[in-house]
Each structure stands twice: as structure tokens, then as C-alpha cells.
Motif scaffolding. Structure first.
Motif, PDB file in Angstrom:
ATOM      1  N   ALA A  70       2.062  -1.092   7.599  1.00 14.79           N
ATOM      2  CA  ALA A  70       1.098  -0.388   8.452  1.00 14.79           C
ATOM      3  C   ALA A  70       1.755   0.749   9.211  1.00 14.79           C
ATOM      4  O   ALA A  70       1.174   1.838   9.350  1.00 14.79           O
ATOM      5  N   LEU A  71       2.972   0.544   9.692  1.00 14.54           N
ATOM      6  CA  LEU A  71       3.676   1.563  10.471  1.00 14.54           C
ATOM      7  C   LEU A  71       4.128   2.738   9.605  1.00 14.54           C
ATOM      8  O   LEU A  71       4.429   3.809  10.127  1.00 14.54           O
ATOM      9  N   LYS A  72       4.168   2.540   8.285  1.00 17.77           N
ATOM     10  CA  LYS A  72       4.464   3.649   7.381  1.00 17.77           C
ATOM     11  C   LYS A  72       3.210   4.482   7.108  1.00 17.77           C
ATOM     12  O   LYS A  72       3.294   5.677   6.851  1.00 17.77           O
ATOM     13  N   ILE A  73       2.056   3.825   7.161  1.00 20.71           N
ATOM     14  CA  ILE A  73       0.782   4.491   6.861  1.00 20.71           C
ATOM     15  C   ILE A  73       0.239   5.254   8.057  1.00 20.71           C
ATOM     16  O   ILE A  73      -0.336   6.332   7.910  1.00 20.71           O
ATOM     17  N   ALA A  74       0.444   4.696   9.269  1.00 21.26           N
ATOM     18  CA  ALA A  74      -0.162   5.283  10.471  1.00 21.26           C
ATOM     19  C   ALA A  74       0.833   5.286  11.628  1.00 21.26           C
ATOM     20  O   ALA A  74       1.631   4.346  11.761  1.00 21.26           O
ATOM     21  N   LEU A 116      -1.304   7.725   0.895  1.00 20.66           N
ATOM     22  CA  LEU A 116      -2.232   7.133   1.859  1.00 20.66           C
ATOM     23  C   LEU A 116      -1.710   7.299   3.281  1.00 20.66           C
ATOM     24  O   LEU A 116      -0.571   6.942   3.586  1.00 20.66           O
ATOM     25  N   ALA A 117      -2.557   7.837   4.150  1.00 21.04           N
ATOM     26  CA  ALA A 117      -2.189   8.015   5.557  1.00 21.04           C
ATOM     27  C   ALA A 117      -3.457   7.972   6.401  1.00 21.04           C
ATOM     28  O   ALA A 117      -4.552   8.295   5.932  1.00 21.04           O
ATOM     29  N   ALA A 118      -3.306   7.551   7.647  1.00 21.72           N
ATOM     30  CA  ALA A 118      -4.430   7.489   8.580  1.00 21.72           C
ATOM     31  C   ALA A 118      -3.909   7.641   9.991  1.00 21.72           C
ATOM     32  O   ALA A 118      -2.690   7.554  10.241  1.00 21.72           O
ATOM     33  N   ASP A 119      -4.819   7.874  10.913  1.00 18.95           N
ATOM     34  CA  ASP A 119      -4.435   7.967  12.325  1.00 18.95           C
ATOM     35  C   ASP A 119      -4.058   6.601  12.891  1.00 18.95           C
ATOM     36  O   ASP A 119      -3.232   6.499  13.807  1.00 18.95           O
ATOM     37  N   LEU A 171       0.817  -1.207   0.000  1.00 20.94           N
ATOM     38  CA  LEU A 171       0.000   0.000   0.000  1.00 20.94           C
ATOM     39  C   LEU A 171       0.853   1.260   0.000  1.00 20.94           C
ATOM     40  O   LEU A 171       0.531   2.238  -0.685  1.00 20.94           O
ATOM     41  N   ASP A 172       1.924   1.265   0.774  1.00 24.72           N
ATOM     42  CA  ASP A 172       2.769   2.459   0.850  1.00 24.72           C
ATOM     43  C   ASP A 172       3.457   2.751  -0.480  1.00 24.72           C
ATOM     44  O   ASP A 172       3.665   3.909  -0.848  1.00 24.72           O
TER      45      ASP A 172
END
Length: 376
Positions: free
Chosen positions: A307-311, A264-267, A257-258
Motif C-alpha cells: 500500500a505504501l508503494k501505491i499511495a 498503479l498509483a493513488a492518493d 499489486l505493485d
């Protein structure tokens, strides 16, 4: 090594011995062959209150009780084990069908492996493909017809090894008032609630339990899965629960995803990746080796790194119990565990902030939850 039908190799047995006694290992594997005594449902609080749903279920003879920890959870009793009457004819079914039928579900055509010549109205035993008798019932069609069409109901179950409520038959299910979900999986949603996020990406979203829970709480969700059939079922669940305006469903391999969606980013991100499934209950049989756990852990690390790159905050959960797939995955990605705030379960192995649910102790499926923060 065979533990009540669960086969593990010596390497995995030694792995568990680092954290559990021999008696605890025996109790753990014995417990996963049986269902928990409580069947949990999550109340869809966007449509109904827990109190009102409980009243509706109780009024139709379905005994439902409020969970002591979560205000959107109800539990229903699971009865058994029962003695199964003997019939002259048998239907052999696959593992998935057997594990469903043993809880009282009727048998449908896709689960059939082999069947005696059966006429409509015949009494039969339903037997798993490893020889365990899981139910007694009556055929609603001839075997010739069911084998020709491979569709529809075949055996109406009258007596099963255990009896769990048939949630999908209830009007409340069809109205989207509830979602069948284990207690530890419901706990994930409450960990997310405490994280005070407004947006989230679920990297392993199907079948939709956690994504719809977060949407129900009020988050905006991007739900990702790589399987088209799973995506279709996820969309059906989102629609049934009336949450389509809060969830965007995406077909993609979320490990990338990254790379493929660089903005793409989220809390918050959720990771519940493929695992060895040791904690899933009840099991007719299962086979796991240490190499399978190691291979899956490498896969899990890929999801968690993304996941840790997105949020900045990630909830990592699995339905398995090996250290290799849980605490060790967290250690290898270098994420910082923080307190989940959960009062149920037990501390992780070498990770006091994490939570483990052990079937033989907590009367739940085996499960692992960690709340992680991206290191700066």
C-alpha cells in the motif's frame, strides 16, 4: 485460558498484560460476548439525507437516532439480554449462524449442524454448537425437507438473546439508502475525507463498507480482493448502493499489486487485512493464540508495504486488539503515523496519533485505526 468462551493461550494473555490490567482484560473479553447497545448504519448520502432517512425509519416504527460525531451515521437501539423460553426440541447451529440468530435473525438452512426431528409449526430452541441457547422459534418447514434441500428458511425466530433491527428486511435497505456498518468502520471513511484525496485503492475491499463510503464521499476507488465469491458480493453491494460509476472492482491478491500493476498509483490506500478478529462482537466463542497473531502480522505487513508503494498516504485498520497486529505492524514497516483527527476512541499503545476502540470502554466493537504517511 477461557474468558467467557473466548480461549487465549498464556502467551497472548501475557501480551495483553503489557498494556492492560488483569481486570481490564477480563472486562474486555466479557464485553465481546455481547453486542454493543447501539446498532449503526451509514446513510447513503448520494441518495438521501440523514434527516430524511431517519424520518422514514421512524415512520415505520424503527427508532433511529443521529450519531453525535458523524453526519452520515445513525444508530438504532439493541435490546436485551432476554430469557429464552424452553422448547422440547433443538436445532444445533454453527458459530456464524448462532452469532446472527442471537441478535434476532431467522435461521436458514446453511447454518444447521444438527436438528431434532421437527415438523412444521413445532417450537424449537436454537443452540450454538458449544451449547449456548441463543433463541426460541417456530419451524416453517419439516426437518426432513430442510435437510434434503439445504436451502431456505427453517426457523422463524420469536425470542432471541438480544434484539437488533432487521435492517435487510427494510425497503430502505433494498433501495440502497443505507449500509450496515460499525461506528469505528464509519470513522475510517471520515479519516479518509480529512486526507483530501481524490483517488484511492482499497486492498482488502470485501464486503465493501469502506470502499463504498469513500465513493459516497466523492473519491474514485479501485476495490481489490482475492476471493471470487467476495468479489461477487462486493459487486452486489456497489450496485445496490448505486455507486458502480465510482468503483472499479478487481480480483487480485493485493499483496502483489505493485509488482503486477507497476503503474498503479493513488492518493490514498486502505488496508484492512485479515486479523485475529478479537474485537468483533458478539462472539459465541473464539480461539486465539500468540502464534496466530504473529503469523497474521507477517501477512499484514505484506499488505501495508504494498500500500505504501501505491499511495503516499495509507489508512491501516483492523478489527482486532493485539499490539502485534496493530502498532507493531506500523513500526516494522517504518511508516509515519499522523493525527487521524478523530475525537472518539483512545490513543494507540505507544502511538498517540493512532486510535483504539476498546469494547468495554467505548461501547463499540474492538477496532484500530492509523493514518500513515510514506517516509521520504
Amino acid at each position: 485460558m477461557n474468558l467467557y468462551g473466548i480461549e487465549i493461550d498464556y502467551g497472548l494473555y501475557k501480551h495483553f498484560l503489557e498494556y492492560l490490567s488483569d481486570n481490564e482484560i477480563d472486562a474486555l473479553f466479557h464485553s465481546v460476548t455481547k453486542p454493543p447497545s447501539r446498532y449503526y448504519i451509514r446513510v447513503n448520502t448520494t441518495k438521501i439525507s440523514r434527516r430524511d432517512l431517519m424520518k422514514r425509519l421512524n415512520s415505520r416504527g424503527v427508532q433511529a437516532y443521529p450519531d453525535e460525531h458523524f453526519d452520515d451515521a445513525l444508530w438504532l437501539p439493541v435490546e436485551g439480554p432476554f430469557d429464552i423460553p424452553t422448547a422440547r426440541k433443538q436445532v444445533i447451529v454453527d458459530k456464524k449462524a448462532a452469532e446472527s440468530v442471537m441478535l434476532g435473525a431467522d435461521l436458514y438452512a446453511p447454518g444447521i449442524v444438527k436438528t431434532d426431528h421437527v415438523k412444521e409449526g413445532d417450537e424449537v430452541n436454537i443452540v450454538s454448537d458449544n451449547g449456548v441457547v441463543v433463541a426460541f422459534g417456530t419451524a416453517v418447514v419439516d426437518s426432513d425437507e430442510i435437510l434434503k434441500t439445504r436451502r431456505g428458511l427453517y426457523i422463524k425466530v420469536e425470542k432471541s438473546l438480544y434484539k437488533a433491527p432487521k435492517i435487510r428486511d427494510l425497503p430502505e435497505y433494498k433501495e440502497g439508502l443505507l449500509y450496515s456498518q460499525s461506528l469505528p468502520a464509519i470513522a475510517v471513511g471520515h479519516v479518509a475525507k480529512r486526507a483530501r484525496a481524490s483517488t484511492a485503492v482499497d486492498l482488502n475491499a470485501a464486503p465493501g463498507g469502506k470502499a463504498t463510503h469513500l465513493a459516497q464521499i466523492g473519491l474514485r476507488i479501485i476495490a481489490v480482493d482475492r476471493s471470487w465469491p467476495k468479489i461477487e458480493k462486493l459487486k452486489e453491494e456497489v450496485k445496490r448502493l448505486g455507486l458502480a460509476d465510482r468503483i472499479d472492482v478487481v480480483l487480485h491478491d493485493s499483496r502483489y499489486l505493485d509488482r503486477d500493476f507497476p503503474r498503479l498509483a493513488a492518493d490514498l490506500a486502505l488496508v484492512d487485512p485479515p486479523c485475529t478478529d478479537i474485537g468483533v462482537r458478539p462472539k459465541i466463542y473464539h480461539k486465539v493464540t500468540i502464534e496466530m497473531a504473529k503469523t497474521l502480522s507477517r501477512y499484514q505487513i505484506q499488505f501495508l508495504k504494498t500500500a505504501l508503494k501505491i499511495a503516499p498516504t495509507v489508512i491501516y485498520s483492523t478489527c482486532t486488539l493485539t499490539y502485534i497486529e496493530n502498532e507493531d505492524v506500523i513500526r516494522k514497516v517504518g511508516a509515519e503515523p499522523v493525527d487521524t483527527g478523530l475525537e472518539i476512541g483512545a490513543p494507540g499503545w505507544g502511538c498517540p496519533e493512532c486510535r483504539r476502540f476498546l469494547p468495554h470502554i467505548h461501547n463499540t466493537p474492538g477496532f484500530f485505526i492509523a493514518l500513515l504517511r510514506r517516509r521520504r
